[in-house]
Enzyme design. Sequence first.
Site, PDB file in Angstrom:
ATOM      1  N   HIS A   1      58.117  34.021  27.738  1.00 28.28           N
ATOM      2  CA  HIS A   1      59.050  34.007  26.873  1.00 28.28           C
ATOM      3  C   HIS A   1      58.807  32.599  25.953  1.00 28.28           C
ATOM      4  O   HIS A   1      58.907  32.738  24.556  1.00 28.28           O
ATOM      5  CB  HIS A   1      60.570  34.112  27.357  1.00 28.28           C
ATOM      6  CG  HIS A   1      60.774  35.283  27.866  1.00 28.28           C
ATOM      7  ND1 HIS A   1      61.830  36.229  27.012  1.00 28.28           N
ATOM      8  CD2 HIS A   1      60.526  36.434  28.668  1.00 28.28           C
ATOM      9  CE1 HIS A   1      62.143  37.337  27.637  1.00 28.28           C
ATOM     10  NE2 HIS A   1      61.146  37.336  28.795  1.00 28.28           N
TER      11      HIS A   1
ATOM     12  N   ASP B   1      66.421  32.881  22.603  1.00 29.30           N
ATOM     13  CA  ASP B   1      66.221  33.933  23.071  1.00 29.30           C
ATOM     14  C   ASP B   1      67.340  34.799  23.648  1.00 29.30           C
ATOM     15  O   ASP B   1      68.211  34.194  24.397  1.00 29.30           O
ATOM     16  CB  ASP B   1      65.502  33.735  24.555  1.00 29.30           C
ATOM     17  CG  ASP B   1      64.682  35.086  25.142  1.00 29.30           C
ATOM     18  OD1 ASP B   1      65.411  35.961  25.263  1.00 29.30           O
ATOM     19  OD2 ASP B   1      63.383  35.095  25.505  1.00 29.30           O
TER      20      ASP B   1
HETATM   21  O1  LIG Z   1      45.309  35.078  34.284  1.00 23.68           O
HETATM   22  C1  LIG Z   1      46.315  35.228  33.308  1.00 23.68           C
HETATM   23  C2  LIG Z   1      47.070  36.124  33.412  1.00 23.68           C
HETATM   24  C3  LIG Z   1      48.239  36.102  32.196  1.00 23.68           C
HETATM   25  N1  LIG Z   1      48.060  35.288  31.085  1.00 23.68           N
HETATM   26  C4  LIG Z   1      49.087  35.361  30.230  1.00 23.68           C
HETATM   27  O2  LIG Z   1      50.387  35.463  30.791  1.00 23.68           O
HETATM   28  C5  LIG Z   1      51.116  36.320  29.722  1.00 23.68           C
HETATM   29  C6  LIG Z   1      51.812  37.291  30.826  1.00 23.68           C
HETATM   30  O3  LIG Z   1      52.823  37.756  29.850  1.00 23.68           O
HETATM   31  P1  LIG Z   1      53.183  39.676  30.092  1.00 23.68           P
HETATM   32  O4  LIG Z   1      51.863  40.434  29.771  1.00 23.68           O
HETATM   33  O5  LIG Z   1      54.290  39.824  29.245  1.00 23.68           O
HETATM   34  O6  LIG Z   1      53.495  39.822  31.576  1.00 23.68           O
HETATM   35  P2  LIG Z   1      54.787  38.887  32.497  1.00 23.68           P
HETATM   36  O7  LIG Z   1      54.451  37.708  32.726  1.00 23.68           O
HETATM   37  O8  LIG Z   1      54.964  40.216  33.760  1.00 23.68           O
HETATM   38  O9  LIG Z   1      56.107  39.184  31.478  1.00 23.68           O
HETATM   39  C7  LIG Z   1      57.271  39.348  31.816  1.00 23.68           C
HETATM   40  O10 LIG Z   1      57.880  39.151  30.668  1.00 23.68           O
HETATM   41  C8  LIG Z   1      57.494  40.121  29.427  1.00 23.68           C
HETATM   42  C9  LIG Z   1      58.168  39.626  28.211  1.00 23.68           C
HETATM   43  O11 LIG Z   1      59.806  39.542  28.404  1.00 23.68           O
HETATM   44  C10 LIG Z   1      57.888  41.476  29.781  1.00 23.68           C
HETATM   45  O12 LIG Z   1      57.229  42.295  28.828  1.00 23.68           O
HETATM   46  C11 LIG Z   1      57.306  41.799  30.905  1.00 23.68           C
HETATM   47  O13 LIG Z   1      57.438  43.201  31.424  1.00 23.68           O
HETATM   48  C12 LIG Z   1      57.586  40.816  32.306  1.00 23.68           C
HETATM   49  O14 LIG Z   1      57.044  41.097  33.382  1.00 23.68           O
HETATM   50  C13 LIG Z   1      50.217  36.892  28.519  1.00 23.68           C
HETATM   51  O15 LIG Z   1      50.399  35.876  27.420  1.00 23.68           O
HETATM   52  C14 LIG Z   1      48.727  36.481  29.309  1.00 23.68           C
HETATM   53  O16 LIG Z   1      47.792  36.197  28.205  1.00 23.68           O
HETATM   54  C15 LIG Z   1      47.049  34.407  31.021  1.00 23.68           C
HETATM   55  O17 LIG Z   1      47.003  33.623  30.034  1.00 23.68           O
HETATM   56  N2  LIG Z   1      46.151  34.475  32.234  1.00 23.68           N
END
Ligand SMILES: O=c1ccn([C@@H]2O[C@H](COP(=O)(O)OP(=O)(O)O[C@H]3O[C@H](CO)[C@@H](O)[C@H](O)[C@H]3O)[C@@H](O)[C@H]2O)c(=O)[nH]1
Length: 458
Positions: free
Chosen positions: A19, A115
């Site tokens: 977020h 948010d």
């Molecule tokens: O090795 C990694 C793994 C992830 N990321 C970053 O981490 C973020 C991950 O975000 P997302 O794909 O949205 O997953 P979550 O962290 O699981 O996000 C939570 O929050 C999101 C926004 O509310 C929801 O859409 C998801 O379902 C919820 O699990 C992204 O920007 C990726 O680029 C990295 O940079 N490196």
Amino acid sequence: MEERNTKHVLMIPYPSQGHLNPMLQFSKRLSTKGVKVTMITTIFISKIMHLQSLSLPSSLQFDFISDGYDQGGFAQVGNISTYLSQMKTIGSENLKELIQKYNSSNHPIDCVVYDPMIQWVLDVTKEFDLLGAAFFTQKCSVNYMYYHVYHGLLKLPITSLPISIEGLPLLELKDTPSFVNDPGFYPAYYEMVMNQFSNIHKADIVLVNSFYKLEDQVVDSMSKLCPILTIGPTVPSFYLDKGVPNDKDNDLSLFQLDSSAINWLKSKPAGSVTYVSFGSMVCFSMEQMKEIALGLLGSGSNFLWVIPTMENKNIPKELVEEISSSGKGLVVNWIQQLEVLSNKAIGCFFTHCGWNSTLEALCLGVPMIAIPQWTDQPLNAKFVEDVWKVGIRVIVNENGIVTREEIKSCIRKVLENDVGSEMRINAKKWRELAIEAISHGGTSDNNINDFLNKLKRS
Ligand SMILES: O=c1ccn([C@@H]2O[C@H](COP(=O)(O)OP(=O)(O)O[C@H]3O[C@H](CO)[C@@H](O)[C@H](O)[C@H]3O)[C@@H](O)[C@H]2O)c(=O)[nH]1
């Protein structure tokens, strides 16, 4: 020199990585358009994120308040209901003091962007009679479904299928957000997502991290209900329109970044690597992790797999060793995902369909294999497969497991088959549309300008 009449916006994200980053990217866009932005996050976040490694424009700064859990954030309490209610009580008092502090400085606040998962911020904003803008991190369709549930327009539990809602494709139960599909599973999260709509009618503007063409029908339908502006994708401009100079060291991260995995990737042929990452929250069972590992190894493709430290315990050590001795795979704890997705070696992204990951894959034109788990992910996967046609969704067997055979077959389809080449063509098209939306004169750029115009009139 900064003008005295520069508008000053407070950005208040929900304090978690998925977020914080979209709001940070939005803040950068605003600051290039002459707005002063202060991002407010928690003292705990300031301790764990590598804020000092960000190169921020001078008109964008951070400030911190306590949510009552300065030592461990959410993990310090471990219970989401307690965390949210404490954050509301302590956070609102601290936020009031902070607004008073800025209002008696040379830079009074003109607008608060918040948010909706911390919807009480809008109530504080309105106590000060300030412009309040909700910022939805997740896509429009998900929020539109929650809006329907909140207002009783979609009754739970769902008894009649398929679900038909104006602006959305017909949906089966497996396509719906988990809170719609099974509201009793995580009641506190259910309450949090529904509460987003408890005071949204008081918001002057509703910003959504999506872009018009991605969800045109639902944006049109939801616009009849509230004043929506799609302003995404909030991906650093380096990867899109080059709008913000040197905007590559982009995101807030929990981890120090290591370039050796990127070098490994660069040594692989174009389109040959499956990138595997399930975001920051998904935890698979040992059995599922084993099937994923064996599916990846059996596919014969190269793969780069992010397994966060918390998940290490769920994968047998021998399998990690087999992966590293195979010469085909590399396991890391964390990586710069955008750098990975933008590398030409990547052929597909095996993802849980978190919204940030989905949007990043669309923006970089990478086809996906979707393994959605909960929250918004099932609806994102539905769009990936059936609306945007940029990927396929795995089939889960009767025991709730995605088998190695299924994983192998999906990887082959996406990397090798004609189905895969069609997805690649579609993925490139979505990348172009994302760039168009955020570039000068595009729908999102125009919407950001509309937001600024409202700000100027405030
Ligand atoms: O090795 C990694 C793994 C992830 N990321 C970053 O981490 C973020 C991950 O975000 P997302 O794909 O949205 O997953 P979550 O962290 O699981 O996000 C939570 O929050 C999101 C926004 O509310 C929801 O859409 C998801 O379902 C919820 O699990 C992204 O920007 C990726 O680029 C990295 O940079 N490196």
